[in-house]
Design a protein around this motif. Structure first.
Motif, mmCIF file in Angstrom:
data_model
loop_
_atom_site.group_PDB
_atom_site.id
_atom_site.type_symbol
_atom_site.label_atom_id
_atom_site.label_comp_id
_atom_site.label_asym_id
_atom_site.label_seq_id
_atom_site.Cartn_x
_atom_site.Cartn_y
_atom_site.Cartn_z
ATOM 1 N N THR A 93 0.110 -7.420 -4.639
ATOM 2 C CA THR A 93 1.171 -8.291 -4.141
ATOM 3 C C THR A 93 0.680 -9.158 -2.990
ATOM 4 O OG1 THR A 93 2.894 -6.727 -4.800
ATOM 5 C CG2 THR A 93 3.479 -8.336 -3.106
ATOM 6 N N ARG A 94 -0.075 -8.552 -2.095
ATOM 7 C CA ARG A 94 -0.599 -9.316 -0.957
ATOM 8 C C ARG A 94 -1.623 -10.360 -1.417
ATOM 9 N NH1 ARG A 94 0.249 -6.991 4.326
ATOM 10 N NH2 ARG A 94 1.557 -5.137 4.156
ATOM 11 N N GLU A 132 -1.712 -11.822 -4.338
ATOM 12 C CA GLU A 132 -0.948 -12.886 -4.989
ATOM 13 C C GLU A 132 -0.306 -13.810 -3.960
ATOM 14 O OE1 GLU A 132 1.708 -10.731 -7.470
ATOM 15 O OE2 GLU A 132 0.228 -10.402 -9.082
ATOM 16 N N SER A 133 0.164 -13.225 -2.854
ATOM 17 C CA SER A 133 0.732 -14.052 -1.774
ATOM 18 C C SER A 133 -0.354 -14.918 -1.136
ATOM 19 C CB SER A 133 1.384 -13.154 -0.724
ATOM 20 O OG SER A 133 2.476 -12.439 -1.260
ATOM 21 N N GLN A 167 -1.044 -17.862 -3.370
ATOM 22 C CA GLN A 167 0.002 -18.862 -3.216
ATOM 23 C C GLN A 167 -0.186 -19.657 -1.932
ATOM 24 O OE1 GLN A 167 2.192 -19.667 -5.518
ATOM 25 N NE2 GLN A 167 2.993 -21.306 -4.206
ATOM 26 N N SER A 192 -2.507 -14.535 6.967
ATOM 27 C CA SER A 192 -1.208 -14.904 6.379
ATOM 28 C C SER A 192 -0.582 -13.746 5.605
ATOM 29 C CB SER A 192 -1.369 -16.117 5.453
ATOM 30 O OG SER A 192 -2.019 -15.764 4.240
ATOM 31 N N VAL A 193 -1.402 -12.774 5.185
ATOM 32 C CA VAL A 193 -0.877 -11.607 4.457
ATOM 33 C C VAL A 193 -1.145 -10.313 5.235
ATOM 34 C CG1 VAL A 193 -0.968 -12.668 2.182
ATOM 35 C CG2 VAL A 193 -3.004 -11.522 3.064
#
Length: 407
Positions: A302-303, A305-306, A309, A327-328
């Motif tokens: 999930t991180r 993928e963030s 993005q 940022s993550v």
């Protein structure tokens, strides 16, 4: 001095090149004169050259086949084609292999001189900004943990150290330095923050080749460097700072924050809070941005993928690994390792891919190539051209002229 290999089956051409370079271009030295590609390939494996002056049509192995073989061995050389054959098919095939200068016989020696000067600049850039070294994420994580005072058990610290292939012993005395370099005018540096960190490290290694060096806790304003060398060796930091300023053309302050003699001394100093200027920053990265190693794969995915993005939304900025990691809420080294595990590609290569895909879209418009380079995160058009050719096998102008017309 740059080493040149001449590869040509015409004796007269060999002699003219040899005479011109030896008498007119003292910055270059001819190391081999070969009659065909196979002979040159064997010579290169024994003694690599910086620049290859190569004909196309030769017996046994032609010039294009030679370049193809050399590209599999290394990228730390520059091929220059000198040929009697001006067919576009030959030139296009050569350009796809990274050849930027295709000179025709009879040779214009002014063009040759310009091509050699351009090759020298390319080699200088490669040696300083893109050296063949790779940041070791596990070593970085270990050293950050030491500085953050997180290695309280000596046996565990020694055991983990032995697994990471450091080129020095844990307890054996040496000369250790922890250095902070503050960057004061990075707007003068046109190649991006990551390459600046690499370039500074490369210059230190060139001056002191026996040392071990690893950048840590990098941010836009500064970068810390962990340095360890033999006990009888030391560094003149004032002279080193002057050299970095002169070569890279940037303003900076170089500060020695800590001097130590072994990893154990460094660990104990951090544990007892004797490194306030260092351990506070290290703890911030280690605690706030570091995901625990036992986090499940779904959380990590999930991180990542963030992060992807974030990269897609900000590819036009001078994105650094640590900026994306922050940022993550991950440390730079841990983010780098997890990103590769999830995507099977490095963060840097993934960012280049995003930028190149956007560049292909923008080349369909009438925008200037220099403006496209700036929009996708390359203030320096040369770096954009190099990456685009590597990604598509064409320069941006070739892609616009030939490829887009065929689509």
């Amino acid at each position: 001095m740059y080493q040149i290999m001449i590869v040509d089956d015409e004796t007269m051409s060999q002699e003219m090149l040899l005479k011109y370079i030896e008498t007119r271009l003292p910055a270059y030295r001819i190391t081999h004169v070969c009659n065909n590609g196979l002979e040159a390939l064997e010579a290169f494996r024994q003694t690599p050259a910086d620049i290859i002056l190569v004909d196309i049509r030769m017996p046994v192995m032609d010039g294009l086949k030679l370049i193809e073989h050399l590209n599999r061995i290394t990228s730390n050389y520059v091929p220059i084609v000198i040929s009697s054959y001006g067919k576009f098919e030959y030139a296009k095939a050569a350009m796809r292999m990274g050849v930027t200068h295709y000179l025709l016989k009879p040779l214009d020696y002014r063009e040759l001189t310009q091509a050699l000067q351009a090759a020298s600049q390319t080699l200088s850039f490669k040696r300083i900004v893109c050296p063949p070294t790779v940041q070791d994420d596990d070593q970085e994580l270990y050293l950050t943990g030491i500085l953050a005072g997180k290695c309280g058990d000596r046996n565990a610290a020694v055991s983990r150290f032995s697994e990471l292939n450091f080129p020095f012993s844990y307890d054996r005395p040496g000369n250790g330095f922890y250095v902070r370099i503050d960057f004061l005018n990075t707007e003068m540096w046109m190649y991006g923050h990551d390459s600046l960190i690499t370039a500074v490290g490369t210059l230190i290694r060139l001056q002191y080749p026996a040392l071990f060096l690893l950048p840590l806790l990098s941010c836009q304003e500064h970068c810390d460097y962990f340095i360890f060398m033999a006990p009888d060796e030391s560094i003149d930091f004032e002279e080193l700072g002057d050299q970095i300023r002169q070569i890279l053309k940037i303003s900076l302050n170089l500060r020695l924050l800590l001097r130590f003699t072994s990893m154990e001394q460094l660990r104990m100093a951090a544990l007892h809070g004797q490194l306030p200027n260092i351990s506070d920053a290290a703890a911030d990265v280690y605690n706030t941005k570091y995901i625990n190693s036992d986090a499940d794969n779904d959380a990590i995915r999930t991180r990542i993928e963030s992060a992807i993005q974030f990269m897609k939304e900000n590819y036009g900025l001078d994105l650094t690994r640590d900026m994306v990691a922050e940022s993550v809420y991950m440390s730079g080294a841990y983010f780098s390792r997890c990103f590769k595990q999830i995507t099977n590609i490095t963060y840097k290569d993934y960012l280049i891919e995003i930028r190149m895909q956007k560049s292909v879209e923008l080349l369909k418009t009438n925008r200037k190539i220099s403006d496209i380079a700036l929009q996708v995160g390359y203030p320096n058009p040369n770096r954009f051209n190099i990456n685009f050719r590597h990604y598509t096998s064409y320069t941006p102008s070739e892609y616009r002229t030939y490829v887009l017309k065929m689509i």
